[in-house]
Motif scaffolding. Structure first.
Motif, short mmCIF file in Angstrom:
data_model
loop_
_atom_site.label_atom_id
_atom_site.label_comp_id
_atom_site.label_asym_id
_atom_site.label_seq_id
_atom_site.Cartn_x
_atom_site.Cartn_y
_atom_site.Cartn_z
N VAL A 40 0.26 3.07 -6.25
CA VAL A 40 0.92 3.58 -5.04
C VAL A 40 0.24 4.86 -4.57
N LEU A 41 -0.10 5.74 -5.50
CA LEU A 41 -0.78 6.97 -5.14
C LEU A 41 -2.16 6.68 -4.54
N ALA A 42 -2.89 5.73 -5.13
CA ALA A 42 -4.20 5.37 -4.59
C ALA A 42 -4.06 4.75 -3.20
N ALA A 43 -3.04 3.92 -2.99
CA ALA A 43 -2.82 3.33 -1.67
C ALA A 43 -2.47 4.42 -0.65
N PHE A 44 -1.65 5.39 -1.06
CA PHE A 44 -1.28 6.49 -0.18
C PHE A 44 -2.51 7.31 0.22
N VAL A 45 -3.35 7.62 -0.76
CA VAL A 45 -4.57 8.38 -0.49
C VAL A 45 -5.49 7.59 0.44
#
Length: 188
Positions: free
Chosen positions: A80-85
């Motif tokens: 989720v963090l990678a997708a947000f970034v």
């Protein structure tokens, strides 16, 4: 070099001139080339570093993989963090692109205005162009004076209303000022 490099040179055979292909074969495919020596040295240094550091990092990597296997929430959170970034990067890219296009458009508009002015001066002559500018500026000044007079009269009306409204509200009556005044003793 391997067969892939020969396939690239074969594909370039009809595109590049013969002298360029000979130059590429002489310099890029020569095993005594500096590029090949640098590649061999870098590969051997990376292999030595990997051999030395492998016993140090193998247990840490195994522990990290076991921790990821035991708690999949961390993997989901990382995803989720990678997708947000990634979304933020795409938004920043779109923003930069739009800013570039807008800046380019306004720059082109400015130069188009300059060239239009030069074309007017060229077509009408300097004297007629100066006369046109003087007429335009005088009409603009007349319009500005009209706007100033309207603004000043409206300001005087407003000022008179607030002065009357303040005195009327102090006497206990509601001021007909449209809500722009407040009494001196009360709050808003």
């Amino acid at each position: 070099m391997d067969r892939g490099d020969h396939a690239i040179l074969d594909a370039l055979q009809g595109i590049l001139p013969e002298q360029t292909l000979e130059l590429l074969q002489d310099h890029l495919q020569n095993p005594q080339n500096a590029l090949h020596a640098v590649w061999r040295q870098t590969a051997s240094a990376a292999n030595k570093v990997g051999t030395v550091l492998s016993p140090l990092f193998a247990p840490l990597l195994a522990r990290a993989m076991q921790a990821l296997h035991d708690s999949p929430d961390i993997v989901v959170l990382a995803f989720v963090l990678a997708a947000f970034v990634m979304v933020l990067q795409i938004v920043a890219w779109v923003h930069r692109t739009m800013m570039f296009v807008t800046r380019l458009a306004f720059r082109m508009l400015g130069w188009a205005f300059v060239f239009a002015l030069l074309a007017v001066v060229w077509r009408r002559g300097p004297e007629a162009a100066i006369r046109d500018v003087v007429v335009f500026v005088s009409k603009l000044a007349g319009y500005a004076a009209l706007v100033k007079d309207i603004w000043w009269s409206e300001y005087q009306k407003f000022d008179a209303q607030t002065k009357r409204g303040g005195a009327a509200a102090g006497a206990g009556q509601r001021a007909p000022s449209g809500g722009y005044s407040r009494s001196r003793n009360n709050g808003w």
